[in-house]
Design an enzyme around this catalytic site. Structure first.
Site, PDB file in Angstrom:
ATOM      1  N   ASP A 295     -86.671 122.144  -3.468  1.00 12.64           N
ATOM      2  CA  ASP A 295     -86.488 123.573  -3.701  1.00 12.64           C
ATOM      3  C   ASP A 295     -87.314 124.324  -2.645  1.00 12.64           C
ATOM      4  O   ASP A 295     -88.041 123.722  -1.846  1.00 12.64           O
ATOM      5  CB  ASP A 295     -86.889 123.951  -5.137  1.00 12.64           C
TER       6      ASP A 295
HETATM    7  C1  BGC Z   1     -84.658 128.563  -6.501  1.00 13.05           C
HETATM    8  C2  BGC Z   1     -83.434 127.689  -6.344  1.00 13.05           C
HETATM    9  C3  BGC Z   1     -82.559 128.230  -5.244  1.00 13.05           C
HETATM   10  C4  BGC Z   1     -83.370 128.325  -3.971  1.00 13.05           C
HETATM   11  C5  BGC Z   1     -82.563 128.815  -2.795  1.00 13.05           C
HETATM   12  C6  BGC Z   1     -85.346 128.828  -5.181  1.00 13.05           C
HETATM   13  O1  BGC Z   1     -86.332 129.796  -5.307  1.00 13.05           O
HETATM   14  O2  BGC Z   1     -85.544 127.957  -7.401  1.00 13.05           O
HETATM   15  O3  BGC Z   1     -82.743 127.602  -7.552  1.00 13.05           O
HETATM   16  O4  BGC Z   1     -81.435 127.411  -5.076  1.00 13.05           O
HETATM   17  O5  BGC Z   1     -84.435 129.217  -4.188  1.00 13.05           O
HETATM   18  O6  BGC Z   1     -82.228 130.142  -2.911  1.00 13.05           O
END
Ligand code: BGC
Length: 749
Positions: A295
């Site tokens: 993530d």
């Molecule tokens: C979130 C994810 C997301 C990623 C990209 C993160 O902050 O937890 O769910 O896919 O950002 O935007």
């Protein structure tokens, strides 16, 4: 007879079954095909690329960077030309992605295409209901179709890869990301996870309307202490396997192309550095052949977690755990070359990760068409196509749950004389989209007020008052709202949360209506005009006062662009509500966590005995149970029959029941089957969902439906954490919610 959604995992042996209760069959998604390694020709292409790549180019493929705005920065462009970027996120639009892709395929040495990722969570431009709302439909076919449309639009706009489905089982409504998933139940969650993966990816990832899906956040992200986003999780391996993993397993079995690790730790081990989770379990035990992405800055955060002393150390840990792509930490790109050269990371580990990323690009056909068919013309023709809007209206109607309807206040007559529509969410276009709006636009939204205005008869006087802000403290606008309510025959109050109060980094410590909305509700109710409360929110709200005082309540969550049409369809009875809650609604925040498939304990709650498991100051029952949802008609269940009184662990049990529409209107019921394993070597929940079926019936019509309970659905993780079916007695419950229902018993011998 029609068969049910029951049907889970493949059996490895009569008594030992494949792990994780991952129902998938029946939706055609499971099976070995998607997990097959890439074809030999693709392997050879990747082999030859790997042998041509420098270490920097290899680590570049593992580097995923975010773009702000509609193009890359000069520094990013430079990195792409150097082969130091494998993919970008947040760059969208056929024109923009095509332009940036040229940097990679025309100007980098090895011409390896970039993969473009984006959070397409509930639609790209056509915004569908938030995932939690969609789950209320208990309709995998339609949910697969909405994911298909989202893929169609995103792919036309140059997106190759979505960070969805979010399959986190969530049991704490304080956690704002409960909005992004399918609720509290592993079985329903698994069915919908597989449906969404099939929808996003389609039959062939090379097709120009397919995007690679990502099951996230692996794992147990929703188990955060106190519902605080990103917080600590400490659960047993049994709970992990029983509750949190089944939807991931179902996604893997449906062929999901990637998995995103979660921000949290589990029992001291952050997921992004958890080799057991990512390599032993996901790849080894489950045979996942896709790639794993961290993530956002999840790798660098291993330092803050306190398991890495430096960013380089964090990168080493994550790669060793099996995380292939580094989202935004830049550790793989900038730190790992030195570590590989110093012999601290084996080149084979790097190669394996690169191979997985390149294989995904090959699966998408990017080596042959780096634009994946995206063109500005296709994009224009695809976004917000009329059929997409229609589907948005259909799923939005199905997502609405009629929580209560005393004295049949609903449906409203379209020729009601005077109707007051009141509340800060009644005409809130952007809020109606909910969290994670992707390319959804406020201007595309039909609000509740607009939908109602279009539907009422010309003779109806429609009054509207905003009544204040969603979260404000000002009550000045109450007077107007109360005055209009007094003039009206019925008041429809549209209350709830702002879109940004759920989703990421949006935990709440209370579960009431924000701001002064509760007081607005009470003030309007005090006029004596009957109130219909329409709720728009991203999490269950504990509205005990409303449930006690307001005659009719509709849970709409956030329904997306067709909010108003869908609400008007249901409010005026053009469509009878059929949604069922995928999550328990508590009475108060103090009851959290509360979920239907809890354990019995040694002292189940009893009013007759003080020394039982309950509160002194609150009931142990929820405000509205999992699976609950009324319609404008009523349904009766009868004639519950089991195909056998006892079966062996290898046998299948068929459960049939007759559902009758006993009211005067057509309606759709979601019949639910639950099981309870009465005595086992480890404690089992009081009941667990193991099948469901949507049944549409005309007044007076009856239909017999059949659920197939296969051996894997009787299995659980035994004392040794291996799946097992133990001999003994089971209870079967069939009905319209997780409470009550018809009951029968059978034995496994
Ligand atoms: C979130 C994810 C997301 C990623 C990209 C993160 O902050 O937890 O769910 O896919 O950002 O935007």
């Amino acid at each position: 007879m029609i068969s049910s959604h029951a049907a889970p995992l493949a059996l490895a042996a009569a008594v030992l079954v494949a792990p994780a209760c991952a129902p998938a069959a029946g939706h055609g998604g499971g099976g070995a095909t998607p997990r097959r390694p890439p074809a030999a020709a693709v392997d050879r292409r990747i082999d030859s690329l790997l042998s041509a790549m420098t270490l920097e180019e290899k680590l570049g493929q593992l580097n995923l960077l975010s773009v702000e705005g509609d193009t890359v920065t000069a520094e990013q462009a430079d990195l792409i030309r150097k082969g130091a970027v494998g993919g970008l996120l947040n760059l969208t639009g056929a024109d923009a992605t095509r332009r940036v892709q040229r940097l990679a395929v025309d100007q980098s040495r090895l011409k390896i295409p970039l993969i473009f990722g984006y959070d397409v969570i509930h639609g790209y431009r056509t915004t569908f209901p938030i995932p939690l709302a969609e789950a209320n439909a208990w309709d995998p076919e339609t949910i697969e179709a909405t994911a298909r449309v989202a893929a169609h639009e995103a792919a036309a706009a140059g997106v190759h890869w979505t960070y969805a489905p979010m399959v986190d089982i969530a049991r704490d409504p304080r956690w704002g990301r409960i909005a992004e998933g399918s609720g509290e139940d592993p079985y329903l969650g698994a069915v919908l996870a597989a449906a969404r993966v099939r929808g996003f990816q389609g039959a062939d990832l090379k097709a120009p309307d397919a995007v690679l899906a990502t099951a996230k956040h692996f794992a147990a992200y929703a188990g955060a202490e106190g519902g605080r986003d990103y917080n600590t999780v400490d659960i047993s391996e049994r709970t992990l396997r029983d509750v949190y993993l089944p939807p991931f397993r179902a996604a893997v079995d449906a062929g999901v192309g990637s998995i995103m690790t979660s921000f949290n730790e589990i029992a001291g081990v952050p997921s992004t550095g958890n080799r057991w989770l990512v390599t032993t379990l996901l790849r080894g035990e489950w045979g996942f052949a896709g790639f794993v992405v961290s993530d956002w800055t999840g790798i660098a955060e291993l330092q803050a977690h306190g398991v890495a002393a430096s960013r380089a150390d964090a990168g080493r840990l994550a790669l060793a755990a099996g995380v292939d792509m580094d989202m935004q930490s830049r550790s793989y790109l900038e730190d790992l070359p030195a570590l590989v050269r110093r012999g601290l990371i084996s080149p084979a580990v790097v190669d394996a990760a690169v191979r997985r990323v390149l294989s995904a690009k090959a699966r998408l056909g990017l080596f042959d068409d780096p634009d994946h068919g995206a063109t500005p013309e296709r994009e224009r023709a695809t976004l917000l196509a009329p059929a997409h809007r229609q589907l948005a209206r259909q799923i939005a109607r199905e997502a609405i749950v009629l929580l209560k309807n005393d004295r049949n206040v609903l449906p409203l007559s379209p020729s009601v004389r005077t109707l007051a529509v009141i509340g800060p969410l009644a005409d809130a276009k952007r809020e109606s989209l909910g969290p994670w709006q992707a390319q959804g636009r406020a201007e595309d939204v039909v609000t509740a007020l607009e939908g109602i205005r279009q539907r009422v008869s010309p003779g109806t006087t429609l009054l509207y008052a905003k009544g204040g802000d969603i979260a404000g403290a000002d009550t000045a606008a109450f007077a107007d709202a109360v005055r209009l309510a007094r003039q009206a025959d019925i008041a429809v109050l549209v209350l709830g949360e702002a879109a940004e109060m759920s989703g990421e980094a949006a935990s709440r410590s209370t579960l009431g209506l924000p701001g002064v909305q509760q007081r607005l509700l009470e003030a309007v109710h005090a006029t004596g005009t009957p109130v219909v409360l329409v709720l728009m929110n991203g999490r269950p709200l504990a509205l005990e006062w409303a449930a006690d005082h307001v005659p009719a309540m509709l849970e709409a969550w956030f329904l997306g662009i067709e909010t108003g049409h869908a609400l008007a369809d249901v409010l005026f009875g053009d469509v009878a509500p059929s949604g069922k809650l995928p999550v328990t609604i508590p009475r108060s925040v103090g009851q959290v966590p509360t979920y239907y498939d809890h354990k019995n304990t040694g002292r189940p709650p009893s009013l007759a005995d003080k020394y039982t498991s309950k509160y002194l100051d609150a009931s142990w029952t929820p405000l509205f149970p999992f699976g609950h949802g009324l319609s404008y008609t009523t349904f009766a269940y009868g004639d519950l029959r089991l195909s056998a009184a006892s079966i062996t662990p290898a046998e299948t049990l068929r459960v049939s029941v007759t559902v009758r529409n006993t009211g005067t209107r057509e309606g759709t019921e979601v019949a639910q089957l639950y099981l309870r394993d009465e005595v086992a070597s480890v404690t089992r929940p009081v009941r667990e969902l193991r099948g469901f079926r949507r049944v549409s019936l005309r007044p007076g019509e009856a239909r017999t439906i059949e659920f197939v309970v296969s051996p894997a659905e009787l299995a659980f993780y035994g004392l040794d954490l291996k799946p097992v079916i133990e001999p003994g007695t089971f209870r079967v419950f069939v009905g319209g919610s997780s409470v009550g229902g018809l009951e029968a018993g059978f034995a496994v011998r």
